[in-house]
Design an enzyme around this catalytic site. Structure first.
Site, PDB file in Angstrom:
ATOM      1  N   ARG A 164       0.842  -1.226   0.000  1.00 33.35           N
ATOM      2  CA  ARG A 164       0.000   0.000   0.000  1.00 33.35           C
ATOM      3  C   ARG A 164       0.866   1.263   0.000  1.00 33.35           C
ATOM      4  O   ARG A 164       0.571   2.241   0.685  1.00 33.35           O
ATOM      5  CB  ARG A 164      -0.955   0.018   1.205  1.00 33.35           C
ATOM      6  CG  ARG A 164      -1.829  -1.192   1.321  1.00 33.35           C
ATOM      7  CD  ARG A 164      -2.853  -1.313   0.197  1.00 33.35           C
ATOM      8  NE  ARG A 164      -3.755  -2.409   0.487  1.00 33.35           N
ATOM      9  CZ  ARG A 164      -3.551  -3.660   0.071  1.00 33.35           C
ATOM     10  NH1 ARG A 164      -2.517  -3.966  -0.684  1.00 33.35           N
ATOM     11  NH2 ARG A 164      -4.421  -4.607   0.379  1.00 33.35           N
ATOM     12  N   SER A 238     -10.392   0.737   4.392  1.00 35.92           N
ATOM     13  CA  SER A 238      -9.490   0.511   5.531  1.00 35.92           C
ATOM     14  C   SER A 238      -8.831   1.831   5.906  1.00 35.92           C
ATOM     15  O   SER A 238      -8.184   2.454   5.069  1.00 35.92           O
ATOM     16  CB  SER A 238      -8.404  -0.493   5.153  1.00 35.92           C
ATOM     17  OG  SER A 238      -8.994  -1.663   4.658  1.00 35.92           O
ATOM     18  N   GLU A 334      -3.788   4.578   6.252  1.00 35.76           N
ATOM     19  CA  GLU A 334      -3.692   4.320   4.807  1.00 35.76           C
ATOM     20  C   GLU A 334      -4.345   5.488   4.056  1.00 35.76           C
ATOM     21  O   GLU A 334      -3.934   5.859   2.962  1.00 35.76           O
ATOM     22  CB  GLU A 334      -4.427   3.005   4.500  1.00 35.76           C
ATOM     23  CG  GLU A 334      -4.344   2.593   3.051  1.00 35.76           C
ATOM     24  CD  GLU A 334      -5.091   1.293   2.786  1.00 35.76           C
ATOM     25  OE1 GLU A 334      -4.734   0.258   3.374  1.00 35.76           O
ATOM     26  OE2 GLU A 334      -6.041   1.328   1.982  1.00 35.76           O
TER      27      GLU A 334
HETATM   28  P1  FAD Z   1      -8.628   9.797  -4.095  1.00 38.44           P
HETATM   29  O1  FAD Z   1      -9.240   9.348  -2.833  1.00 38.44           O
HETATM   30  O2  FAD Z   1      -9.362  10.821  -4.903  1.00 38.44           O
HETATM   31  O3  FAD Z   1      -7.161  10.191  -3.897  1.00 38.44           O
HETATM   32  C1  FAD Z   1      -6.290   9.402  -3.118  1.00 38.44           C
HETATM   33  C2  FAD Z   1      -4.897  10.053  -3.086  1.00 38.44           C
HETATM   34  O4  FAD Z   1      -4.330  10.008  -4.377  1.00 38.44           O
HETATM   35  C3  FAD Z   1      -4.933  11.527  -2.710  1.00 38.44           C
HETATM   36  O5  FAD Z   1      -3.744  11.803  -2.008  1.00 38.44           O
HETATM   37  C4  FAD Z   1      -4.936  12.235  -4.044  1.00 38.44           C
HETATM   38  O6  FAD Z   1      -4.387  13.540  -3.975  1.00 38.44           O
HETATM   39  C5  FAD Z   1      -4.073  11.317  -4.885  1.00 38.44           C
HETATM   40  N1  FAD Z   1      -4.430  11.264  -6.302  1.00 38.44           N
HETATM   41  C6  FAD Z   1      -5.617  10.875  -6.831  1.00 38.44           C
HETATM   42  N2  FAD Z   1      -5.537  10.863  -8.162  1.00 38.44           N
HETATM   43  C7  FAD Z   1      -4.292  11.280  -8.494  1.00 38.44           C
HETATM   44  C8  FAD Z   1      -3.602  11.490  -9.717  1.00 38.44           C
HETATM   45  N3  FAD Z   1      -4.178  11.260 -10.898  1.00 38.44           N
HETATM   46  N4  FAD Z   1      -2.323  11.937  -9.666  1.00 38.44           N
HETATM   47  C9  FAD Z   1      -1.716  12.170  -8.488  1.00 38.44           C
HETATM   48  N5  FAD Z   1      -2.323  11.974  -7.302  1.00 38.44           N
HETATM   49  C10 FAD Z   1      -3.585  11.537  -7.309  1.00 38.44           C
HETATM   50  N6  FAD Z   1      -7.891   0.314  -1.570  1.00 38.44           N
HETATM   51  C11 FAD Z   1      -7.185  -0.819  -1.833  1.00 38.44           C
HETATM   52  O7  FAD Z   1      -5.974  -0.745  -2.085  1.00 38.44           O
HETATM   53  N7  FAD Z   1      -7.788  -2.046  -1.839  1.00 38.44           N
HETATM   54  C12 FAD Z   1      -9.098  -2.200  -1.578  1.00 38.44           C
HETATM   55  O8  FAD Z   1      -9.592  -3.318  -1.609  1.00 38.44           O
HETATM   56  C13 FAD Z   1      -9.864  -1.040  -1.274  1.00 38.44           C
HETATM   57  N8  FAD Z   1     -11.167  -1.147  -0.954  1.00 38.44           N
HETATM   58  C14 FAD Z   1     -11.882  -0.024  -0.646  1.00 38.44           C
HETATM   59  C15 FAD Z   1     -13.230  -0.174  -0.283  1.00 38.44           C
HETATM   60  C16 FAD Z   1     -13.992   0.944   0.030  1.00 38.44           C
HETATM   61  C17 FAD Z   1     -15.429   0.774   0.419  1.00 38.44           C
HETATM   62  C18 FAD Z   1     -13.397   2.236  -0.033  1.00 38.44           C
HETATM   63  C19 FAD Z   1     -14.216   3.453   0.257  1.00 38.44           C
HETATM   64  C20 FAD Z   1     -12.050   2.388  -0.359  1.00 38.44           C
HETATM   65  C21 FAD Z   1     -11.278   1.248  -0.658  1.00 38.44           C
HETATM   66  N9  FAD Z   1      -9.922   1.350  -0.988  1.00 38.44           N
HETATM   67  C22 FAD Z   1      -9.198   0.218  -1.277  1.00 38.44           C
HETATM   68  C23 FAD Z   1      -9.262   2.655  -1.032  1.00 38.44           C
HETATM   69  C24 FAD Z   1      -9.445   3.375  -2.412  1.00 38.44           C
HETATM   70  O9  FAD Z   1     -10.471   2.777  -3.155  1.00 38.44           O
HETATM   71  C25 FAD Z   1      -8.170   3.360  -3.248  1.00 38.44           C
HETATM   72  O10 FAD Z   1      -7.092   3.927  -2.535  1.00 38.44           O
HETATM   73  C26 FAD Z   1      -8.328   4.119  -4.574  1.00 38.44           C
HETATM   74  O11 FAD Z   1      -7.202   3.903  -5.385  1.00 38.44           O
HETATM   75  C27 FAD Z   1      -8.540   5.614  -4.384  1.00 38.44           C
HETATM   76  O12 FAD Z   1      -8.904   6.170  -5.643  1.00 38.44           O
HETATM   77  P2  FAD Z   1      -9.548   7.603  -5.747  1.00 38.44           P
HETATM   78  O13 FAD Z   1      -9.627   7.967  -7.179  1.00 38.44           O
HETATM   79  O14 FAD Z   1     -10.811   7.634  -4.984  1.00 38.44           O
HETATM   80  O15 FAD Z   1      -8.441   8.487  -5.035  1.00 38.44           O
HETATM   81  P1  NAP Z   2     -10.090 -10.322   5.262  1.00 36.59           P
HETATM   82  O1  NAP Z   2     -10.232 -11.262   4.132  1.00 36.59           O
HETATM   83  O2  NAP Z   2     -11.064 -10.352   6.395  1.00 36.59           O
HETATM   84  O3  NAP Z   2      -8.623 -10.419   5.873  1.00 36.59           O
HETATM   85  C1  NAP Z   2      -8.185  -9.530   6.907  1.00 36.59           C
HETATM   86  C2  NAP Z   2      -6.762  -9.118   6.602  1.00 36.59           C
HETATM   87  O4  NAP Z   2      -5.936 -10.274   6.619  1.00 36.59           O
HETATM   88  C3  NAP Z   2      -6.666  -8.493   5.241  1.00 36.59           C
HETATM   89  O5  NAP Z   2      -6.424  -7.132   5.418  1.00 36.59           O
HETATM   90  C4  NAP Z   2      -5.555  -9.227   4.545  1.00 36.59           C
HETATM   91  O6  NAP Z   2      -4.437  -8.433   4.236  1.00 36.59           O
HETATM   92  C5  NAP Z   2      -5.110 -10.316   5.489  1.00 36.59           C
HETATM   93  N1  NAP Z   2      -5.234 -11.624   4.806  1.00 36.59           N
HETATM   94  C6  NAP Z   2      -6.347 -12.415   4.732  1.00 36.59           C
HETATM   95  N2  NAP Z   2      -6.063 -13.534   4.067  1.00 36.59           N
HETATM   96  C7  NAP Z   2      -4.760 -13.473   3.713  1.00 36.59           C
HETATM   97  C8  NAP Z   2      -3.886 -14.329   3.016  1.00 36.59           C
HETATM   98  N3  NAP Z   2      -4.294 -15.520   2.548  1.00 36.59           N
HETATM   99  N4  NAP Z   2      -2.605 -13.930   2.825  1.00 36.59           N
HETATM  100  C9  NAP Z   2      -2.184 -12.748   3.284  1.00 36.59           C
HETATM  101  N5  NAP Z   2      -2.964 -11.881   3.953  1.00 36.59           N
HETATM  102  C10 NAP Z   2      -4.240 -12.241   4.172  1.00 36.59           C
HETATM  103  O7  NAP Z   2     -10.041  -8.832   4.687  1.00 36.59           O
HETATM  104  P2  NAP Z   2     -11.184  -7.863   4.228  1.00 36.59           P
HETATM  105  O8  NAP Z   2     -11.139  -6.694   5.100  1.00 36.59           O
HETATM  106  O9  NAP Z   2     -12.471  -8.572   3.999  1.00 36.59           O
HETATM  107  O10 NAP Z   2     -10.624  -7.413   2.814  1.00 36.59           O
HETATM  108  C11 NAP Z   2     -10.478  -8.331   1.773  1.00 36.59           C
HETATM  109  C12 NAP Z   2      -9.449  -7.791   0.795  1.00 36.59           C
HETATM  110  O11 NAP Z   2      -9.890  -6.548   0.300  1.00 36.59           O
HETATM  111  C13 NAP Z   2      -8.096  -7.569   1.446  1.00 36.59           C
HETATM  112  O12 NAP Z   2      -7.107  -7.900   0.527  1.00 36.59           O
HETATM  113  C14 NAP Z   2      -8.094  -6.107   1.748  1.00 36.59           C
HETATM  114  O13 NAP Z   2      -6.795  -5.539   1.660  1.00 36.59           O
HETATM  115  C15 NAP Z   2      -8.977  -5.538   0.638  1.00 36.59           C
HETATM  116  N6  NAP Z   2      -9.680  -4.351   1.126  1.00 36.59           N
HETATM  117  C16 NAP Z   2      -8.971  -3.203   1.222  1.00 36.59           C
HETATM  118  C17 NAP Z   2      -9.575  -2.045   1.648  1.00 36.59           C
HETATM  119  C18 NAP Z   2      -8.794  -0.764   1.692  1.00 36.59           C
HETATM  120  O14 NAP Z   2      -9.399   0.288   1.855  1.00 36.59           O
HETATM  121  N7  NAP Z   2      -7.517  -0.808   1.527  1.00 36.59           N
HETATM  122  C19 NAP Z   2     -10.915  -2.054   2.016  1.00 36.59           C
HETATM  123  C20 NAP Z   2     -11.597  -3.246   1.932  1.00 36.59           C
HETATM  124  C21 NAP Z   2     -10.969  -4.399   1.477  1.00 36.59           C
HETATM  125  P3  NAP Z   2      -4.299  -7.567   2.888  1.00 36.59           P
HETATM  126  O15 NAP Z   2      -5.031  -6.321   3.180  1.00 36.59           O
HETATM  127  O16 NAP Z   2      -2.847  -7.386   2.787  1.00 36.59           O
HETATM  128  O17 NAP Z   2      -4.873  -8.336   1.751  1.00 36.59           O
END
Ligand code: FAD
Ligand code: NAP
Length: 338
Positions: A164, A238, A334
């Protein structure tokens, strides 16, 4: 090219907090972007690039220009027998891009289905889910350097992707506008279905021959079941990153908490779900006014209606403090806090 003053960002970010940008502009073409960046009035002001606002928390009004990047376009740049190089503009919606690839049987991003946000923001934190991250199918990106408007190409190494993380969240923070991203996708899929509930969900779908479409459908199904929909409850997914513990730190905590979930990585470090620490400190389901920790997902901080950005930030700080006191673990946000 319309520039708004004192513009409400409430519907432009998924926390849904009432907060203003001093100036706001939506950019749909490179010509408009250059014209805007060269405008003498706005040149010296702080700038915030916004995609879909799904990974930001505004803790106060933004006293500069918010640039919502809505550049569009997806095209194939080249292909060979095994791979296809696909370029997508920064303003493309990430999930639409994923569906575009899946419809053409180009594999690599199917596990990343339904992640909110734009293509341009995806490299920022090397988005990841269900055992796959953007870096796995990333080829390069094009970005504009804000200091001199130079267009730069970043390859995989340049981006310094981590868990991340990327260089754009660290030493190049707020210095570049990502304009487009090139992906190297596979014509022959390698399925990554060992993670979490994917296998079980696929089994329930009773599939004869596994395809990337099925993996995507399974991931979409799991996500819709598990994650709060920001359209109903404000959140940014998250809030904290999962901490990665050294073997010594891990063993110290594990000795008194043998039920602690963990994932051992290749370098011998232990990833522990941040949600587990938060729950252990009693925060899961906590609610104070409209600010809370989701009842089913301790990693998701929520706005039930009228929270302010500082309410959410204060709650995040209290959570960090209690995890630090109880476990000596530093939870790192994050979400990008402004
Ligand atoms: P923004 O929120 O608009 O911006 C995020 C950051 O990036 C800010 O600092 C902004 O200034 C910068 N930015 C945006 N666009 C640009 C650009 N073109 N150039 C330079 N900087 C830029 N993330 C995960 O990794 N995995 C997940 O599974 C995941 N699940 C999510 C689930 C939910 C319900 C929500 C709400 C979020 C989740 N996220 C997850 C977080 C989010 O979706 C990601 O980080 C996504 O990439 C953000 O995109 P955005 O366009 O909304 O960015
Ligand atoms: P989950 O499956 O309940 O698992 C909880 C955490 O354990 C996750 O964050 C994941 O890490 C880790 N994990 C689970 N299984 C794993 C494996 N086999 N190997 C390594 N790590 C493992 O998680 P969840 O919250 O429902 O989310 C599911 C996936 O969606 C995850 O990958 C999570 O990152 C992603 N997610 C991200 C966001 C966000 O905003 N970043 C929001 C929702 C969901 P990792 O996060 O490293 O995968």
């Amino acid at each position: 090219m319309k520039i708004y003053e004192n513009f409400s960002l409430k519907t432009y970010h998924t926390f849904g907090i009432e907060v203003n940008a001093r100036y706001f502009i939506e950019i749909t073409s490179m010509a408009d972007l250059h014209q805007f960046l060269n405008h003498p009035f706005y040149k010296g002001l702080p700038k915030l690039i916004l995609g879909e606002g799904s990974n930001v928390l505004f803790s106060q009004h933004f006293e500069g220009v918010v640039i919502k990047l809505s550049l569009k376009g997806i095209n194939i740049v080249k292909e060979d027998a095994d791979n296809v190089w696909m370029k997508a503009a920064a303003g493309e919606i990430w999930h639409d891009f994923v569906l575009h690839c899946i419809a053409r049987d180009f594999a690599g991003v199917e596990n990343l289905s339904l992640i909110p946000g734009t293509v341009g923001a995806a490299p920022m934190q090397n988005i990841g889910a269900y055992g796959v991250e953007l870096a796995d199918s990333f080829d390069s990106l094009t970005a504009l350097r804000l200091s001199d408007h130079k267009i730069c190409i970043f390859d995989h190494n340049d981006c310094q992707f981590g868990y991340r993380e990327s260089i754009f969240k660290k030493s190049y923070k707020d210095q570049f506008i990502i304009l487009s991203v090139m992906f190297k996708l596979n014509k022959k899929p390698t399925f990554r279905v060992e993670y979490g509930a994917i296998q079980q969900t696929l089994a329930e779908m009773d599939i004869k021959e596994l395809k990337i479409q099925h993996v995507s459908q399974a991931v979409i199904h799991i996500r819709q079941q598990k994650l709060p929909d920001p359209k109903k409850i404000g959140n940014a997914g998250s809030f904290f990153k999962n901490p990665i513990l050294s073997p010594i730190d891990f063993k110290n905590i594990f000795a008194t908490n043998p039920e602690m979930p963990y994932f051992l990585d290749q370098s011998g470090y232990y990833k522990v779900p941040a949600a587990w620490f938060i729950e252990k400190c009693g925060w899961k389901g906590h609610r104070s006014g409209d600010t809370g920790v989701h009842a089913h997902h301790a990693l998701v901080l929520v706005n039930y209606g009228n929270s302010s950005g500082s309410d959410i930030k204060n709650l995040a700080e209290k959570i960090q403090e209690s995890v630090k006191i109880k476990f000596s673990i530093e939870l790192i946000p994050e979400v990008n806090i402004f």
